[in-house]
Design an enzyme around this catalytic site. Structure first.
Site, PDB file in Angstrom:
ATOM      1  N   PHE A 101       0.846  -1.191   0.000  1.00 27.66           N
ATOM      2  CA  PHE A 101       0.000   0.000   0.000  1.00 27.66           C
ATOM      3  C   PHE A 101       0.878   1.236   0.000  1.00 27.66           C
ATOM      4  CE2 PHE A 101      -2.435   3.340   2.243  1.00 27.66           C
ATOM      5  CZ  PHE A 101      -3.563   3.385   1.443  1.00 27.66           C
ATOM      6  N   TRP A 135     -22.074 -15.210  -5.595  1.00 24.29           N
ATOM      7  CA  TRP A 135     -20.888 -14.491  -6.077  1.00 24.29           C
ATOM      8  C   TRP A 135     -19.660 -15.047  -5.350  1.00 24.29           C
ATOM      9  CZ3 TRP A 135     -20.658  -9.513  -8.867  1.00 24.29           C
ATOM     10  CH2 TRP A 135     -19.351  -9.022  -8.986  1.00 24.29           C
ATOM     11  N   ASN A 179     -12.463 -17.823  -5.551  1.00 25.83           N
ATOM     12  CA  ASN A 179     -11.865 -19.040  -5.017  1.00 25.83           C
ATOM     13  C   ASN A 179     -10.357 -19.045  -4.863  1.00 25.83           C
ATOM     14  OD1 ASN A 179     -13.864 -20.943  -4.216  1.00 25.83           O
ATOM     15  ND2 ASN A 179     -14.612 -20.823  -6.314  1.00 25.83           N
ATOM     16  N   CYS A 229     -19.587 -15.317  -1.345  1.00 26.85           N
ATOM     17  CA  CYS A 229     -18.896 -16.578  -1.094  1.00 26.85           C
ATOM     18  C   CYS A 229     -17.445 -16.377  -1.490  1.00 26.85           C
ATOM     19  CB  CYS A 229     -19.532 -17.680  -1.946  1.00 26.85           C
ATOM     20  SG  CYS A 229     -18.748 -19.296  -1.779  1.00 26.85           S
ATOM     21  N   ASP A 259     -17.380 -10.431   5.580  1.00 30.21           N
ATOM     22  CA  ASP A 259     -17.094  -9.172   6.263  1.00 30.21           C
ATOM     23  C   ASP A 259     -18.238  -8.196   6.053  1.00 30.21           C
ATOM     24  OD1 ASP A 259     -16.527  -7.537   3.755  1.00 30.21           O
ATOM     25  OD2 ASP A 259     -15.007  -9.095   3.539  1.00 30.21           O
ATOM     26  N   GLU A 297     -36.228 -40.457   4.835  1.00 25.66           N
ATOM     27  CA  GLU A 297     -35.404 -39.241   4.906  1.00 25.66           C
ATOM     28  C   GLU A 297     -36.117 -38.068   4.224  1.00 25.66           C
ATOM     29  OE1 GLU A 297     -30.820 -40.885   4.859  1.00 25.66           O
ATOM     30  OE2 GLU A 297     -32.028 -41.137   3.035  1.00 25.66           O
TER      31      GLU A 297
HETATM   32  C1  GLA Z   1     -16.341 -22.651  -3.910  1.00 25.91           C
HETATM   33  C2  GLA Z   1     -17.635 -22.505  -3.161  1.00 25.91           C
HETATM   34  C3  GLA Z   1     -18.448 -23.760  -3.304  1.00 25.91           C
HETATM   35  C4  GLA Z   1     -18.706 -24.018  -4.768  1.00 25.91           C
HETATM   36  C5  GLA Z   1     -17.403 -24.089  -5.523  1.00 25.91           C
HETATM   37  C6  GLA Z   1     -17.628 -24.167  -7.014  1.00 25.91           C
HETATM   38  O1  GLA Z   1     -15.506 -23.568  -3.317  1.00 25.91           O
HETATM   39  O2  GLA Z   1     -17.402 -22.172  -1.830  1.00 25.91           O
HETATM   40  O3  GLA Z   1     -19.640 -23.666  -2.586  1.00 25.91           O
HETATM   41  O4  GLA Z   1     -19.526 -23.001  -5.276  1.00 25.91           O
HETATM   42  O5  GLA Z   1     -16.581 -22.962  -5.276  1.00 25.91           O
HETATM   43  O6  GLA Z   1     -16.456 -24.244  -7.717  1.00 25.91           O
END
Ligand code: GLA
Length: 731
Positions: A280, A477, A480, A524, A532, A612
């Site tokens: 930064f 959204w 990863n 996500c 956050d 179930e």
């Molecule tokens: C991440 C998300 C999962 C799924 C995968 C798909 O790991 O947390 O829930 O959506 O990506 O690649």
């Protein structure tokens, strides 16, 4: 009145219902901090004590007064260069190459309502619900100006802080550190609570004494991270769930951050929270301004439970936005753990059909529907429907799903790109990469340079094409991986890229929110890697963790509950053996755990037997029955699942007439000792009837002696008890 300026003492006092925050402009124009804690009246400047302290420098204008030192005085915005050698909130590299700034008071404004911050998420409130204090400071030498913003929401016990920094000089300066919130305490012994973890095991709770030196809680990952959450709590050593002083600081920002807790040489405590100062170095040309992201502060004199409830309400009602803010969110079934990348129109339709039969309200098609995407090695960045793989058009699929009575949702990872994608082949320079170096790969993907508007515009446009073509009512959204190789071809000043990336992300999200107000967004990042307050301004719920194991989730959701409301927590029932841990837990227990969030399923109903399925139908009805209580009620932690055999939590309606107690047994032993759960938040003097047994208990009995947890055979049993208040007892 929430904000008072006392001309006689030159003090600013911010009052909330239960707390007071006070600061003072002193004789040299420094803005000193006086007090934050239980509500009080009067001027607190008697707390400031002066002494001639060796090796603690004195500002020049203090003349011969060796007792005046910024190294010992509590401050609102400690800066590098004033003789304060503790952790600073602001560091500036001036145009002449020197480091140092010395901000002195210039004036103030008090206005109705809550300030907003251009391009950044912030707490909002109505004109009558909040007040704003702006304090202007200036460096007399460079003319660099800082305006400190304080938002006060008296009823919610919330105070927010943010700042604007302006270069009033002719030449470029660099911000090297910018943090909006500093809490200085002249006395007291404190613990720091932080929420650490890892992918699939987020937000464990760590409580450690604030000791000499600095404890740093930070993320340098470009996201707020699984590893450390940007929410800190400072608590008195004796503070418990129910009693004692504590303070929370929650950063409304989703990128790299830094929190520092320091006990100084005089046993004073300083806690700072704000932007990370690594990678930064933000340039400000003549006349340019920089906004320091907001920190939410709250104080509780009634322990950690109340502190969390303050944050829950603020986030739920004054940060989350949109149509879904107050709605009970649709119960969804997500395709991820049901079939991973192996999806087609037919398989998704079959999932939806099964889901509809169970009472599920929305089908979410997760990863795998776009570009060349049969695993996680390719396709990211190519946001067009792969009709060949799906075996049909998305529009037709959604229409068929809608005909079943289900809404339809879809997964995106707008910030990610695989090298094996058309996008990367066309625009290799759009990924964050350092020229001449191989980039760091993670999940075999790179990150798009969202600090560049043309990159954001392109992905936005592609995403809109999909969203405009059919009836999509929910977006997951995702992101990863952590950021790396933070080099942008869009600028010569690489020290701005991490911050501008987050601004680009927020700009994108804001456009989505405005253009598609009917779409529910769920955040996500490999589960809870970007959980956050910043994201919650755009996405009112966030997938809490990729770990759907009911027993691990008890702990993950417990940690999350310190800073975030249940309505923000994505929680689903999944298959057994669990895909992340291999653990087998009863379906009932999985249901109870997932009911502490925005409820859904992550499994293939076709693999379940009729018994179930029947249980799932019942589960869904139970959730629907209690959803108002779960999402809108007061949340109480009843046990500490890290320390006790049971994980237990409770939802109490705001008028204390309904109570839902949830217990998960984390252990089973021979000849079990009896567990009792003490309820909280009931109305004293009233009786409560447990609805299944019909038994009636006095509120005090339930709160003081508790209720025995029945012991069933088998591991990981769960219990749910629903109480209704019967009215005032005759005394
Ligand atoms: C991440 C998300 C999962 C799924 C995968 C798909 O790991 O947390 O829930 O959506 O990506 O690649």
């Amino acid at each position: 009145m929430g904000i008072i300026f006392n001309e006689k003492n030159d003090t600013f006092t911010l009052h909330t219902k239960d707390a007071t925050y006070q600061m003072k402009v002193d004789k040299y124009g420094f803005l000193l901090h006086l007090y934050y804690g239980r509500r009080t009246d009067g001027c607190m400047d008697y707390l400031l004590q002066y002494a001639d302290r060796g090796f603690s420098g004195n500002p020049y204008d203090a003349g011969d007064d060796r007792t005046y030192s910024m190294d010992a005085l509590p401050q609102e915005l400690p800066c590098q260069g004033t003789g304060d050698y503790r952790n600073p909130a602001v560091i500036i590299r001036n145009a002449d190459g020197s480091y140092g700034c010395d901000f002195r008071y210039r004036g103030y404004r008090i206005t109705k309502g809550k300030y907003a911050i251009p391009g950044l998420p912030a707490v909002y409130a109505g004109e009558e619900e909040a007040e704003t204090l702006e304090i202007d400071l200036e460096d007399p030498v460079t003319r660099t100006a800082v305006t400190l913003f304080y938002g006060v929401l008296p009823e919610q016990n919330i105070i927010t802080r943010s700042a604007r920094i302006k270069n009033n000089g002719r030449e470029k300066i660099y911000l090297k550190k910018a943090q909006a919130a500093c809490l200085d305490f002249v006395s007291g012994e404190y613990d720091l609570l932080c929420f650490y973890g890892r992918h699939a095991m987020e937000r464990n709770v760590q409580r450690t004494p604030v000791a000499h030196g600095t404890q740093v809680i930070a993320s340098r990952r470009g996201t707020s991270s699984h590893q450390y959450n940007p929410m800190l709590i400072l608590a008195g050593r004796d503070t418990t769930e129910e009693a004692g002083n504590c303070y929370a600081m929650s950063f409304v920002y989703s990128g790299s951050f830094k929190g520092e807790a320091e006990k100084d040489q005089y046993n004073q405590t300083r806690v700072l929270l704000g932007l990370s100062d690594e990678l930064f170095s933000y340039p400000l040309e003549e006349g340019e301004v920089f906004f320091v992201p907001e920190v939410i502060l709250t104080y509780s004199g009634e322990g950690l439970g109340k502190l969390s409830q303050n944050l829950h309400y603020c986030i739920r009602k004054h940060l989350c936005r949109g149509k879904y803010r107050d709605c009970i969110r649709p119960i969804l079934l997500n395709s991820w753990e049901a079939s991973y990348f192996d999806i087609s129109t037919e398989s998704v339709y079959q999932l939806a059909k099964q889901a509809a039969d169970l009472g599920v309200e929305m089908l979410v098609m997760d990863d795998g529907w776009f570009g060349k995407r049969d695993d996680d090695n390719s396709g990211l960045g190519d946001w067009y429907v792969n009709e060949k793989k799906l075996g049909g058009s998305l529009d037709v699929l959604i229409r068929r799903i809608n005909e079943l009575g289900l809404k339809f949702g879809i997964w995106f990872e707008p910030e990610g790109v695989n090298e094996d994608s058309d996008l990367f082949r066309t625009h290799p320079d759009w990924a964050l990469r350092i020229p001449g170096r191989n980039p760091v790969r993670a999940r075999n993907q790179l990150i798009l340079d969202f600090s560049r508007p043309e990159v954001v515009d392109h992905i936005f446009e592609k995403m809109c094409t999909v969203l405009d073509s059919c009836n999509i009512e929910y977006i997951k959204w995702d992101l990863n991986r952590s950021l790396s190789d933070c080099f942008s071809r869009g600028t010569k000043d690489q020290g701005r890229v991490m911050y501008d990336y987050v601004l680009g992300l927020y700009d994108f999200l804001e456009r989505i929110v405005n253009r598609y107000p009917h779409i529910l967004l769920e955040g996500c990042s490999g589960g809870g890697g970007r959980f956050d307050a910043g994201m919650l301004y755009y996405t009112p719920q966030i997938w809490c963790s990729d770990n759907t194991d009911a027993v691990d989730r008890v702990k993950i959701q417990y940690g999350t509950s310190f800073g975030y409301p249940v309505s923000a927590v994505g929680a689903h029932v999944s298959d057994v053996p669990n895909h992340q841990t291999g653990r087998i837990t009863p379906l009932y227990t999985r249901g109870i755990t997932a009911m502490a969030g925005t409820f859904g399923y992550e499994l293939n109903p076709a693999k379940m037997n009729e018994e179930e399925k029947q249980e799932i139908r019942k589960q869904i009805k139970t959730y629907q029955k209690y959803a108002h209580l779960i999402l809108d009620g007061l949340y109480y932690r009843l046990t500490d699942p890290f320390a006790q055999e049971t994980g237990a939590w409770e939802f109490v309606s705001r008028d204390a007439s309904e109570v839902l107690v949830n217990v998960v047994m984390q252990e089973i032993h021979g000849n079990m000792t009896q567990n009792y759960i003490r309820l909280k938040g009931l109305l004293p003097g009233c009786s409560y009837q447990e609805q299944e047994s019909g038994k009636v208990y006095a509120a005090e009995a339930l709160m003081e002696a508790g209720i025995p947890v029945p012991c069933r055979m088998g591991e990981y049993q769960a219990y749910q008890m629903y109480f209704i208040r019967m009215g005032l007892d005759e005394k």
